[in-house]
Design a protein around this motif. Structure first.
Motif, mmCIF file in Angstrom:
data_model
loop_
_atom_site.group_PDB
_atom_site.id
_atom_site.type_symbol
_atom_site.label_atom_id
_atom_site.label_comp_id
_atom_site.label_asym_id
_atom_site.label_seq_id
_atom_site.Cartn_x
_atom_site.Cartn_y
_atom_site.Cartn_z
ATOM 1 N N ASN A 5 0.829 -1.206 0.000
ATOM 2 C CA ASN A 5 0.000 0.000 0.000
ATOM 3 C C ASN A 5 0.867 1.261 0.000
ATOM 4 O OD1 ASN A 5 -2.200 1.741 0.192
ATOM 5 N ND2 ASN A 5 -2.170 1.674 2.441
ATOM 6 N N PRO A 6 1.200 1.795 -1.194
ATOM 7 C CA PRO A 6 1.996 3.028 -1.233
ATOM 8 C C PRO A 6 1.101 4.250 -1.048
ATOM 9 C CG PRO A 6 1.627 2.238 -3.466
ATOM 10 C CD PRO A 6 0.936 1.260 -2.542
ATOM 11 N N SER A 7 1.580 5.230 -0.287
ATOM 12 C CA SER A 7 0.824 6.474 -0.122
ATOM 13 C C SER A 7 1.786 7.658 -0.070
ATOM 14 C CB SER A 7 -0.013 6.433 1.167
ATOM 15 O OG SER A 7 0.821 6.333 2.312
ATOM 16 N N THR A 8 1.416 8.723 -0.754
ATOM 17 C CA THR A 8 2.207 9.950 -0.717
ATOM 18 C C THR A 8 1.868 10.720 0.546
ATOM 19 O OG1 THR A 8 2.233 10.064 -3.134
ATOM 20 C CG2 THR A 8 2.771 12.080 -1.931
ATOM 21 N N GLN A 9 2.880 11.081 1.300
ATOM 22 C CA GLN A 9 2.660 11.747 2.581
ATOM 23 C C GLN A 9 3.524 13.001 2.693
ATOM 24 O OE1 GLN A 9 3.437 9.055 5.797
ATOM 25 N NE2 GLN A 9 1.774 7.654 5.274
ATOM 26 N N THR A 13 2.253 14.565 7.933
ATOM 27 C CA THR A 13 1.555 13.294 8.100
ATOM 28 C C THR A 13 2.514 12.198 8.546
ATOM 29 O OG1 THR A 13 -0.042 13.907 6.386
ATOM 30 C CG2 THR A 13 0.157 11.557 6.919
ATOM 31 N N CYS A 14 3.679 12.171 7.930
ATOM 32 C CA CYS A 14 4.671 11.136 8.222
ATOM 33 C C CYS A 14 5.047 11.134 9.700
ATOM 34 C CB CYS A 14 5.907 11.358 7.357
ATOM 35 S SG CYS A 14 7.247 10.212 7.659
ATOM 36 N N SER A 69 11.345 7.515 -1.041
ATOM 37 C CA SER A 69 10.390 6.568 -0.454
ATOM 38 C C SER A 69 10.954 5.938 0.810
ATOM 39 C CB SER A 69 10.045 5.467 -1.464
ATOM 40 O OG SER A 69 11.205 4.730 -1.801
ATOM 41 N N ILE A 203 7.006 8.933 -0.259
ATOM 42 C CA ILE A 203 6.080 7.818 -0.470
ATOM 43 C C ILE A 203 6.340 6.767 0.605
ATOM 44 C CG2 ILE A 203 5.389 5.943 -2.003
ATOM 45 C CD1 ILE A 203 6.054 7.717 -4.363
ATOM 46 N N ASP A 204 5.325 6.487 1.385
ATOM 47 C CA ASP A 204 5.394 5.428 2.386
ATOM 48 C C ASP A 204 4.857 4.150 1.747
ATOM 49 O OD1 ASP A 204 5.330 3.719 4.517
ATOM 50 O OD2 ASP A 204 3.900 4.876 5.709
ATOM 51 N N SER A 206 3.837 0.807 2.472
ATOM 52 C CA SER A 206 3.465 0.091 3.686
ATOM 53 C C SER A 206 3.020 -1.328 3.349
ATOM 54 C CB SER A 206 2.332 0.830 4.400
ATOM 55 O OG SER A 206 1.972 0.176 5.593
#
Length: 622
Positions: A5-9, A13-14, A69, A203-204, A206
């Motif tokens: 599950n990649p998400s831009t943070q 937020t991080c 990332s 990009i996290d 996860s």
């Protein structure tokens, strides 16, 4: 494989999450140059969007800075295991810690409070957002201590027992941030803080479990061999070589060259080509007005392989033989010289000391400027003479700016360095010497103003640098057997043995602690004068503290056994060292002698002494 599950943070937020570090991620490996490059990149991206007419909300529309990332897995005990990305995340944490300290120390009430992103208080103890070792927690505890000044906090952290190389790199990064933070950024620090937390993105990636996260890490890093700029550049060059024999030999040279560069640093191959293309062939650079188009300099920084592909005519590459020559001769030769430059930046090298001095000042354009002065067909004697001369020119440029109170940061030096690189191209050593001599007169007269330098927060490292250069020069000229040397004077991570600036006069004006005829009009006059460079010297931190705030005359006996600058105040140096006595007699204008009690007139004499030596250090090359 489990669902990825990649998400831009945003950083905001991080850092609302807390992260644990597997054992293999605990070491902080970034050297100062990597950290400085990151911070400069973020600052420059911010400044390209900033306009004085903007309000804080306009920051939301600024161009983002993409950090890269990280790979994490689901939280365990409220902490997400950080499988990859510790270097980037720790570097951002350092920046956040510095900015929080800056915001607080300068009482910038409208700037965002960053303490909430650094961590939270649990049962009276700070629980940082990144799970650090106990020593590293202590470093940040001390750095963020509200009861100490930032300078004293760094010193306290520096003296913690059992700090490792990674801890030292973090302390160096904190010091570097204060030195390289752009003046224009300082003026709008609230905007910059907003930019860091809202517009710096990552990009996290996860994954459900830590084991799956490790598998993703291996897949991303060891399989597929994604082509980077260096691979694309190699492909562009080799594809133009028609002979299979030539292609094979060029490939062999390429692999050997790249491996040697990567032995310096994993990213040194790309840094080399950026510096080389900028040094020898770039012609334009982005202006400083908003909306100015990127020039060659900027395009090379963003995608040097693409710039190369679009500018082969500029490099004189038109046929297969040209590309063979470029790899076998030009790249190989320039890379060998580049390796010599990088070695000399890290190690004092006889006749190339200025390369080390410039690097110590975190001057990031040195490789570009030095490469600009040489040609691929220069013999070893020629190119060594050229880079030695050019490094001396850089040295006096930086020194004159320091004395004038100008900041030697990335933004201030970018255009100066690029224009200098262009001016140095295509000259033989005689022409280069003539050019440097013609330029010297623009900078050397500033040395006479050395006495105007003062002990103030923004300039303390500059004063330390000047005093360290004078000290190491005197050690050489006096032919002392117990030399300290510039690297030790300059090194900031030696704990109690670190050299600090020593005030010769005590903090508060006191007639009883001064000679009967001291020359100070009042307390204000005294306080102004005691901070001038002529009233300063260098002492190891432990000795500096042990002497506390004693009157000058009570410190002389201790000075007699310490480093050269304070020794020059004492009779013993002249009585027991014929080399010193001989040097003084050969330089009658030096007027160097012991001082039994320190007055305002003695500050003037010491200033003249320092200036005299500085003019010898930075004299015009012949």
């Amino acid at each position: 494989m489990a669902y990825v599950n990649p998400s831009t943070q945003s950083i905001k937020t991080c850092f609302q999450s807390h992260y644990s570090l597997p054992y293999f991620q605990r070491e902080y490996k970034w050297n100062s140059k990597h950290f400085v490059e990151l911070l400069n990149d973020i600052q420059n991206t911010f400044l390209l969007s900033f306009d004085p007419s903007h309000g804080r909300r306009d920051v939301s529309n600024y161009s983002p800075y993409f950090l890269g990332s990280i790979i994490t897995s689901n939280a365990i005990n409220a902490k997400k295991p950080l499988i990859d990305g510790q270097q980037r995340l720790t570097s951002i944490f350092i920046i956040l810690a510095y900015l929080e300290r800056f915001r607080r120390d300068h009482e910038i009430s409208d700037a965002l409070d960053l303490s909430m992103f650094l961590g939270s208080i649990n049962y009276g103890e700070m629980n940082y957002a990144v799970e650090f070792s106990s020593t590293r927690r202590s470093i940040f505890d001390k750095y963020l201590d509200k009861t100490q000044t930032a300078e004293d906090a760094i010193k306290s952290a520096d003296e913690l027992p059992d700090i490792d190389d990674g801890d030292k790199k973090i302390l160096d990064a904190l010091r570097a941030t204060d030195e390289i933070l752009d003046d224009n950024v300082r003026k709008v620090i609230a905007y910059f803080i907003d930019y860091i937390v809202e517009r710096v993105l990552l990009i996290d990636i996860s994954v459900d479990s830590e084991s799956e996260a490790h598998r993703v890490f291996v897949t991303m890093n060891d399989r597929g061999l994604r082509l980077g700029p260096i691979d694309l550049l190699k492909g562009q060059i080799l594809s133009k070589i028609t002979s299979s024999e030539d292609s094979y030999s060029c490939h062999t040279v390429w692999v050997d060259t790249i491996n040697k560069l990567r032995n310096i640093d994993p990213e040194e191959d790309s840094l080399f080509f950026r510096n080389l293309f900028r040094a020898k062939w770039a012609d334009t650079i982005r202006g400083k007005s908003k909306g100015d188009a990127p020039g060659d300099f900027d395009q090379i920084g963003d995608a040097y392989h693409r710039w190369f592909e679009e500018n082969t005519d500029t490099l004189g590459l038109t046929n297969s033989d040209d590309y063979v020559r470029f790899i076998r001769d030009d790249v190989k030769r320039f890379a060998e010289i580049y390796q010599f430059i990088k070695h000399s930046e890290d190690n004092i090298t006889n006749e190339f000391e200025c390369i080390y001095y410039n690097s110590a000042r975190r001057y990031g354009f040195q490789s570009m400027v030095l490469l600009a002065s040489i040609e691929a067909n220069d013999n070893t004697t020629e190119w060594k003479k050229k880079i030695a001369l050019t490094a001396k020119l850089i040295d006096i440029i930086l020194t004159s700016r320091t004395i004038e109170g100008k900041e030697n940061n990335y933004d201030n030096l970018r255009d100066i360095s690029f224009n200098l690189a262009k001016a140095l191209r295509g000259k033989n050593s005689s022409e280069l010497l003539a050019y440097i001599q013609s330029e010297w007169g623009k900078f050397f007269p500033v040395i006479a103003n050395l006495g105007q330098m003062r002990y103030e927060k923004a300039g303390r490292s500059d004063i330390l640098y000047i005093l360290a250069r004078i000290s190491s020069y005197l050690e050489q000229e006096f032919n002392l057997t117990n030399k300290v040397g510039f690297p030790v004077y300059w090194q900031r991570d030696r704990g109690s043995r670190t050299f600090d600036i020593e005030h010769l006069l005590r903090k508060n004006f006191d007639d009883k602690a001064l000679p009967s005829v001291h020359g100070f009009a009042d307390a204000k006059d005294y306080n102004d004068a005691r901070n001038l460079i002529g009233a300063l010297a260098l002492l190891p931190r432990s000795r500096n503290r042990s002497l506390q705030d004693r009157p000058y005359r009570e410190k002389l006996s201790a000075y007699a056994t310490e480093s050269i600058l304070v020794q020059t105040l004492c009779d013993n140096l002249y009585q027991n060292n014929p080399n010193v006595a001989g040097y003084v007699s050969q330089h009658p204008d030096l007027k160097l002698a012991s001082i039994t009690d320190f007055s305002k007139e003695d500050i003037i004499r010491r200033t003249e002494f320092y200036t005299y030596i500085a003019e010898l250090i930075w004299k015009q090359p012949t």
